[in-house]
Design a protein around this motif. Sequence first.
Motif, PDB file in Angstrom:
ATOM      1  N   TYR A 166      -5.515  -9.708   7.700  1.00 53.66           N
ATOM      2  CA  TYR A 166      -4.592  -8.792   7.024  1.00 53.66           C
ATOM      3  C   TYR A 166      -3.550  -8.358   8.041  1.00 53.66           C
ATOM      4  O   TYR A 166      -3.889  -7.758   9.061  1.00 53.66           O
ATOM      5  CB  TYR A 166      -5.412  -7.621   6.513  1.00 53.66           C
ATOM      6  CG  TYR A 166      -4.705  -6.351   6.064  1.00 53.66           C
ATOM      7  CD1 TYR A 166      -3.629  -5.793   6.757  1.00 53.66           C
ATOM      8  CD2 TYR A 166      -5.162  -5.664   4.960  1.00 53.66           C
ATOM      9  CE1 TYR A 166      -3.028  -4.611   6.352  1.00 53.66           C
ATOM     10  CE2 TYR A 166      -4.573  -4.469   4.536  1.00 53.66           C
ATOM     11  CZ  TYR A 166      -3.507  -3.964   5.249  1.00 53.66           C
ATOM     12  OH  TYR A 166      -2.923  -2.789   4.862  1.00 53.66           O
ATOM     13  N   LYS A 190       0.544   4.636   2.079  1.00 51.88           N
ATOM     14  CA  LYS A 190      -0.345   5.289   3.047  1.00 51.88           C
ATOM     15  C   LYS A 190      -0.268   6.808   3.016  1.00 51.88           C
ATOM     16  O   LYS A 190      -1.269   7.490   3.211  1.00 51.88           O
ATOM     17  CB  LYS A 190       0.001   4.808   4.465  1.00 51.88           C
ATOM     18  CG  LYS A 190      -0.319   3.334   4.679  1.00 51.88           C
ATOM     19  CD  LYS A 190      -1.259   3.130   5.848  1.00 51.88           C
ATOM     20  CE  LYS A 190      -1.919   1.773   5.810  1.00 51.88           C
ATOM     21  NZ  LYS A 190      -1.076   0.677   6.297  1.00 51.88           N
ATOM     22  N   ARG A 240     -10.196  -7.704   7.581  1.00 54.96           N
ATOM     23  CA  ARG A 240     -10.911  -7.510   6.307  1.00 54.96           C
ATOM     24  C   ARG A 240      -9.882  -7.374   5.196  1.00 54.96           C
ATOM     25  O   ARG A 240      -8.687  -7.318   5.454  1.00 54.96           O
ATOM     26  CB  ARG A 240     -11.720  -6.215   6.408  1.00 54.96           C
ATOM     27  CG  ARG A 240     -10.788  -5.107   6.926  1.00 54.96           C
ATOM     28  CD  ARG A 240     -11.354  -3.744   6.954  1.00 54.96           C
ATOM     29  NE  ARG A 240     -10.418  -2.817   7.568  1.00 54.96           N
ATOM     30  CZ  ARG A 240      -9.372  -2.273   6.983  1.00 54.96           C
ATOM     31  NH1 ARG A 240      -9.129  -2.534   5.710  1.00 54.96           N
ATOM     32  NH2 ARG A 240      -8.554  -1.469   7.621  1.00 54.96           N
ATOM     33  N   ASN A 263      -5.742  -6.178  10.382  1.00 55.53           N
ATOM     34  CA  ASN A 263      -7.087  -5.786   9.992  1.00 55.53           C
ATOM     35  C   ASN A 263      -7.898  -7.051   9.775  1.00 55.53           C
ATOM     36  O   ASN A 263      -7.359  -8.081   9.362  1.00 55.53           O
ATOM     37  CB  ASN A 263      -7.059  -4.959   8.703  1.00 55.53           C
ATOM     38  CG  ASN A 263      -6.387  -3.618   8.924  1.00 55.53           C
ATOM     39  OD1 ASN A 263      -6.602  -2.965   9.938  1.00 55.53           O
ATOM     40  ND2 ASN A 263      -5.543  -3.212   7.998  1.00 55.53           N
ATOM     41  N   GLY A 313      -6.168   6.585   3.958  1.00 52.47           N
ATOM     42  CA  GLY A 313      -6.589   5.182   3.926  1.00 52.47           C
ATOM     43  C   GLY A 313      -5.747   4.362   2.963  1.00 52.47           C
ATOM     44  O   GLY A 313      -5.770   3.139   2.997  1.00 52.47           O
ATOM     45  N   GLY A 366      -7.742  -5.304   2.573  1.00 51.05           N
ATOM     46  CA  GLY A 366      -7.244  -3.932   2.535  1.00 51.05           C
ATOM     47  C   GLY A 366      -7.850  -3.183   1.367  1.00 51.05           C
ATOM     48  O   GLY A 366      -8.196  -3.766   0.346  1.00 51.05           O
ATOM     49  N   ASP A 367      -7.971  -1.891   1.535  1.00 50.01           N
ATOM     50  CA  ASP A 367      -8.461  -1.034   0.463  1.00 50.01           C
ATOM     51  C   ASP A 367      -7.434   0.082   0.313  1.00 50.01           C
ATOM     52  O   ASP A 367      -7.255   0.841   1.277  1.00 50.01           O
ATOM     53  CB  ASP A 367      -9.826  -0.469   0.871  1.00 50.01           C
ATOM     54  CG  ASP A 367     -10.520   0.238  -0.278  1.00 50.01           C
ATOM     55  OD1 ASP A 367      -9.918   0.371  -1.347  1.00 50.01           O
ATOM     56  OD2 ASP A 367     -11.671   0.662  -0.087  1.00 50.01           O
ATOM     57  N   PRO A 368      -6.663   0.189  -0.741  1.00 50.83           N
ATOM     58  CA  PRO A 368      -6.888  -0.362  -2.077  1.00 50.83           C
ATOM     59  C   PRO A 368      -6.240  -1.713  -2.412  1.00 50.83           C
ATOM     60  O   PRO A 368      -6.393  -2.159  -3.550  1.00 50.83           O
ATOM     61  CB  PRO A 368      -6.268   0.719  -2.965  1.00 50.83           C
ATOM     62  CG  PRO A 368      -5.115   1.233  -2.181  1.00 50.83           C
ATOM     63  CD  PRO A 368      -5.574   1.189  -0.746  1.00 50.83           C
ATOM     64  N   GLU A 369      -5.550  -2.385  -1.501  1.00 47.04           N
ATOM     65  CA  GLU A 369      -4.860  -3.625  -1.891  1.00 47.04           C
ATOM     66  C   GLU A 369      -5.793  -4.619  -2.593  1.00 47.04           C
ATOM     67  O   GLU A 369      -5.370  -5.385  -3.468  1.00 47.04           O
ATOM     68  CB  GLU A 369      -4.263  -4.316  -0.660  1.00 47.04           C
ATOM     69  CG  GLU A 369      -3.118  -3.567   0.001  1.00 47.04           C
ATOM     70  CD  GLU A 369      -3.607  -2.680   1.136  1.00 47.04           C
ATOM     71  OE1 GLU A 369      -4.683  -2.060   1.004  1.00 47.04           O
ATOM     72  OE2 GLU A 369      -2.909  -2.611   2.162  1.00 47.04           O
ATOM     73  N   ASP A 381       0.857  -1.186   0.000  1.00 51.15           N
ATOM     74  CA  ASP A 381       0.000   0.000   0.000  1.00 51.15           C
ATOM     75  C   ASP A 381       0.898   1.243   0.000  1.00 51.15           C
ATOM     76  O   ASP A 381       2.112   1.135   0.171  1.00 51.15           O
ATOM     77  CB  ASP A 381      -0.838  -0.050   1.292  1.00 51.15           C
ATOM     78  CG  ASP A 381      -1.915   1.010   1.357  1.00 51.15           C
ATOM     79  OD1 ASP A 381      -2.208   1.654   0.343  1.00 51.15           O
ATOM     80  OD2 ASP A 381      -2.471   1.200   2.468  1.00 51.15           O
TER      81      ASP A 381
HETATM   82  N1  GLY Z   1      -4.996   0.062   2.868  1.00 54.19           N
HETATM   83  C1  GLY Z   1      -4.946  -0.102   4.263  1.00 54.19           C
HETATM   84  C2  GLY Z   1      -6.160  -0.599   4.870  1.00 54.19           C
HETATM   85  O1  GLY Z   1      -7.060  -1.077   4.200  1.00 54.19           O
HETATM   86  O2  GLY Z   1      -6.279  -0.535   6.091  1.00 54.19           O
END
Ligand code: GLY
Length: 423
Positions: free
Chosen positions: A269, A214, A287, A285, A226, A289-292, A212
């Motif tokens: 994650y 950040k 869930r 995390n 994010g 990752g966003d944007p991963e 990512d």
């Molecule tokens: N890209 C980091 C997150 O989803 O927490």
Amino acid sequence: MKVLVIGSGGREHALVWKIAQSPLVEKVYCAPGNPGIGRIAESVPLKVDDLPGLLGFALREGIGLTVVGPELPLSLGIVDLFEEHGLKVFGARKNAAFIEASKAFAKDLMKKYGVPTAAYQVFSEIGPAISFLDTLGLPVVIKADGLAAGKGVIIAQTRDEAVATVTDMLSGNAFGAAGSRVVIEEFLRGEEASFLAFTDGRNIVPLASAQDHKAVFDNDTGPNTGGMGAYSPAPVVTPVIHDKVMEEVMRRTVDGMAAEGRPYRGVLYAGLMIDGDKIRTLEFNARFGDPECQPLLMRLKSDIVPVLLATAEGDISSVQLEWHDKAAVCVVMAACGYPGDYSKGDEITGLDTTAGMEELFVFHAGTAEKEGRFVTNGGRVLGVTALGDTVKEAIDRAYAGVAAISWKGVHYRTDIGKKALGR
Ligand code: GLY
Ligand code: AMP
């Protein structure tokens, strides 16, 4: 089968895009979704924290699988609720999602089960917190214990800043209840990577590696967001590092959670700091990752639906993931002002041009539709994601897409993927 995806960001657009390609799926719904998602799935106007509303919808529509994107409904217990009603749901139960909802819990778990992480202590009072600060060098890392939408981590460069941050959080001025306890930890150097794995509580199936970005500006400068872009695979995760993460981070964490009576089922994650052959875990995390998620799912060759179903059913022992032998790069295009206050309602142009571009997909995150046009409606607006035979090719394709899209005050990083090129 009918599938319901919960969430409205780029991550959920990628999930819907991938799920809709499965021959097992007859229809995809997304609550609440966004206009990009609405092109492939039926949007359901329910908020992610409206648990009774979502349950009622899933029961009424005969949803065969629900996939939960963001942390909020997980931490509220949506998986427990759906399971109590006999529904299949992909995600961590409330007591397992606590690994993300409380940083203090995650750190104590890591310490107890030998998962490598930064030295730390947890505080709820200002005096002792400041005394501990003074035993660590600068910079020093201060984290609000609870969920703070990715903004609860402060890297203080001076003692004054550290003292002010701790005082602000513990007195309830910053992040409210989420900041009523803080983790203070040693600052780590190295290169970050995102390591995700499916687990049923016993078996662990890793996803491809990802990284990512950040910080908001190029060369990792400016405040954290994010995530401003991601790519996969991440060459910093060498085969040796991969095995070490599986053994020392994933295995110990999954077994530790089971031993704590919080069996972890879903996607786990780990945010890692890698320094040579040394790995340390920054956070977990509960869930994707966003944007991963966007580059990862573009590279995933396997049908994702059997994998999500097997995880929800609690047995992934026969799951194997196949990946395209390509690199994927996602560049996030953000609204003017993000990650601070940002403007909304600016018209987005160029999406008809990118629709014709090869091996490129534009995932919507913060968009809305106004009189038939797309406008900005969030901080992270679009995730322009491309595949390539090499990282360089994927970068060039993604940025060709970015160049075609515009709105007032748009900004994005111009160096996504650069670290992979350097290796
Ligand atoms: N890209 C980091 C997150 O989803 O927490
Ligand atoms: P977290 O939510 O705990 O992953 O923290 C968010 C970001 O803060 C991470 O992705 C890192 O960039 C940074 N960070 C967190 N903890 C540390 C640490 N101990 N040392 C250096 N940077 C950190």
